[in-house]
Enzyme design. Structure first.
Site, PDB file in Angstrom:
ATOM      1  N   TYR A 108       0.848  -1.189   0.000  1.00  0.00           N
ATOM      2  CA  TYR A 108       0.000   0.000   0.000  1.00  0.00           C
ATOM      3  C   TYR A 108       0.881   1.235   0.000  1.00  0.00           C
ATOM      4  O   TYR A 108       2.051   1.206   0.401  1.00  0.00           O
ATOM      5  CB  TYR A 108      -0.959   0.004   1.198  1.00  0.00           C
ATOM      6  CG  TYR A 108      -0.469   0.783   2.401  1.00  0.00           C
ATOM      7  CD1 TYR A 108      -0.746   2.150   2.534  1.00  0.00           C
ATOM      8  CD2 TYR A 108       0.253   0.161   3.406  1.00  0.00           C
ATOM      9  CE1 TYR A 108      -0.307   2.853   3.640  1.00  0.00           C
ATOM     10  CE2 TYR A 108       0.692   0.859   4.516  1.00  0.00           C
ATOM     11  CZ  TYR A 108       0.418   2.213   4.625  1.00  0.00           C
ATOM     12  OH  TYR A 108       0.866   2.920   5.716  1.00  0.00           O
ATOM     13  N   PHE A 200      -2.688   1.091  12.768  1.00  0.00           N
ATOM     14  CA  PHE A 200      -2.731  -0.223  12.123  1.00  0.00           C
ATOM     15  C   PHE A 200      -1.342  -0.697  11.709  1.00  0.00           C
ATOM     16  O   PHE A 200      -0.946  -1.835  11.973  1.00  0.00           O
ATOM     17  CB  PHE A 200      -3.653  -0.147  10.901  1.00  0.00           C
ATOM     18  CG  PHE A 200      -3.657  -1.372  10.032  1.00  0.00           C
ATOM     19  CD1 PHE A 200      -4.518  -2.429  10.288  1.00  0.00           C
ATOM     20  CD2 PHE A 200      -2.797  -1.469   8.937  1.00  0.00           C
ATOM     21  CE1 PHE A 200      -4.529  -3.552   9.476  1.00  0.00           C
ATOM     22  CE2 PHE A 200      -2.796  -2.595   8.126  1.00  0.00           C
ATOM     23  CZ  PHE A 200      -3.672  -3.644   8.398  1.00  0.00           C
ATOM     24  N   ASP A 201      -0.569   0.175  11.053  1.00  0.00           N
ATOM     25  CA  ASP A 201       0.772  -0.189  10.577  1.00  0.00           C
ATOM     26  C   ASP A 201       1.664  -0.631  11.733  1.00  0.00           C
ATOM     27  O   ASP A 201       2.328  -1.666  11.671  1.00  0.00           O
ATOM     28  CB  ASP A 201       1.455   1.014   9.903  1.00  0.00           C
ATOM     29  CG  ASP A 201       0.646   1.611   8.785  1.00  0.00           C
ATOM     30  OD1 ASP A 201      -0.549   1.883   8.995  1.00  0.00           O
ATOM     31  OD2 ASP A 201       1.215   1.812   7.705  1.00  0.00           O
ATOM     32  N   THR A 202       1.683   0.192  12.783  1.00  0.00           N
ATOM     33  CA  THR A 202       2.554  -0.089  13.924  1.00  0.00           C
ATOM     34  C   THR A 202       2.190  -1.408  14.571  1.00  0.00           C
ATOM     35  O   THR A 202       3.067  -2.229  14.896  1.00  0.00           O
ATOM     36  CB  THR A 202       2.461   1.050  14.950  1.00  0.00           C
ATOM     37  OG1 THR A 202       2.818   2.291  14.327  1.00  0.00           O
ATOM     38  CG2 THR A 202       3.371   0.786  16.128  1.00  0.00           C
TER      39      THR A 202
END
Length: 416
Positions: A108, A200-202
């Site tokens: 993404y 979310f990424d972390t």
């Protein structure tokens, strides 16, 4: 969980009908930037990516003409698809798009294309070959070239330092909107990620690291988007709440990390050997000089995080409440980091007692910093912000010395 044993298999090139890479563009009210972004990305992939690809526009609850533009692009460009969600949230959009994709490699990037697309193939190549499991672009590597304001630079570095201290993160840049993951890994990790927004990424990266997965980092060239609509303060507070929730889950064993590591983790090539008189690999020697160096590093990260939190909340809460909030959050993270990194203690044994000692040090630090602020405001009704910060830094240095003495007395020679 699906068992994944042995080395990851390399992704095989497929016919044009089957995409090897699915690049997801999560969007919310991006009717202006979406068209140029997707056309530029599609052109780049067509010219420079040697495998079949797909671009998925994940529209999450846009109220402008973003969805109409997205469908227009899908009709215009081959390999472009649209996914619409009625609820807002970048993490929610990514999870839905990745879960529905049939491509073996998922990526993404942000719609503003702040990251130079030349880094895309280096990002996903280790995943296609089976060398790595996740890949992230990093703006904090020495060879990265970044253009952005000082405020965002300080916040980004402080956030990543706080992650290293509080959650023992070993990746350098959790927030860069340029990441990729193998689909066989995503299917195992995504059900465990609770955040649906910017954290979310972390959360995904921390779980991947704890599961023993290999995270590949690519230095990127990155230019800040001056029209970014991200609410920095709200995002920072949400990230801190996410860190607290994830930290509690890791501390209490609520996450199946043992199963994750058994299913997904890359085992060491050989069992490490221990020589007489040497500490086992990963253990921190109990010598005072090395402890001081590690304690100082954790202290610098904690101080930067404290200052960022204080500045971010000072206007809304006032000086004293902002000081209390910033000091409390960084004190908990500081104790966890020192327990693991400075004194070499892992596991939950004596964790409660150690955090009580940390809270005692927090009380002393609060007394020092609050007292310093009270004296400063008594002398000057409206002191300049740099003067206020300088007084807080000096008070924090004194509190840091007390913290080291208290923690060392409680933790010295107590190894997990």
């Amino acid at each position: 969980m699906t068992a994944l044993s042995g080395p990851r298999a390399a992704v095989q090139a497929r016919p044009a009908a089957g995409a090897v890479l699915d690049v997801v563009i999560p969007v919310h009210n991006e009717e202006t930037d979406l068209g140029p972004c997707v056309r530029r990305l599609h052109s780049h992939l067509g010219e420079h990516f040697p495998y079949p690809f797909r671009i998925t526009i994940a529209d999450n609850a846009s109220v402008d003409d973003t969805l109409t533009v997205a469908h227009g692009l899908a009709g215009e460009l081959p390999g472009v698809e649209v996914l619409h969600l009625d609820a807002k949230g970048r993490g929610r959009a990514l999870s839905a798009a990745w879960s529905a994709s049939s491509a073996p490699v998922l990526a993404y990037m942000d719609v503003d294309l702040s990251t130079d697309l030349a880094a895309l193939l280096p990002l996903v190549a280790p995943l296609i070959s089976g060398h790595s499991d996740l890949a992230i672009g990093t703006r904090l590597a020495r060879t990265s070239r970044v253009v952005r304001g000082a405020k965002r630079e300080v916040i980004s570095r402080a956030y990543n330092l706080l992650l290293r201290g509080a959650l023992a993160a070993r990746f350098s840049d959790a927030q860069c909107g340029f990441k990729a993951i193998r689909a066989d890994v995503a299917v195992e990790l995504l059900p465990l990620v609770r955040d649906t927004g910017w954290f979310f990424d972390t959360e995904l990266l921390v779980l991947a690291q704890r599961a023993g997965l290999r995270i590949h980092e690519v230095p990127v060239d990155w230019v800040d988007d001056p029209d970014s609509r991200v609410d920095i303060v709200a995002t920072a507070l949400a990230d801190l709440r996410g860190m607290g929730r994830l930290g509690r889950a890791l501390l209490t064993g609520a996450l199946p990390l043992t199963d994750l590591r058994a299913q997904l983790g890359r085992a060491p090539l050989a069992a490490p050997s221990e020589q007489p008189g040497q500490s086992p690999p990963g253990q921190v020697p109990v010598g005072l000089p090395r402890q001081l160096v590690r304690f100082a590093a954790v202290g610098v990260a904690s101080t930067l995080a404290y200052l960022v939190l204080f500045v971010a909340t000072r206007g809304a809460l006032g000086a004293q409440p902002a000081n209390l909030l910033a000091l409390l959050l960084t004190a908990v993270a500081n104790t966890a980091a020192n327990r693991r990194l400075t004194f070499g203690i892992s596991g939950r044994r004596h964790a409660g007692r150690h955090h009580l000692q940390g809270l005692l040090a927090f009380g002393l630090g609060l007394a020092l910093t609050s007292g310093s602020l009270a004296v400063l405001h008594a002398l000057h009704a409206a002191p300049a912000r740099p003067v206020e910060l300088a007084v807080l830094v000096a008070a924090n240095l004194a509190a840091t010395v007390l913290r080291f003495v208290l923690l060392r007395l409680g933790m010295h020679h107590r190894r997990g």
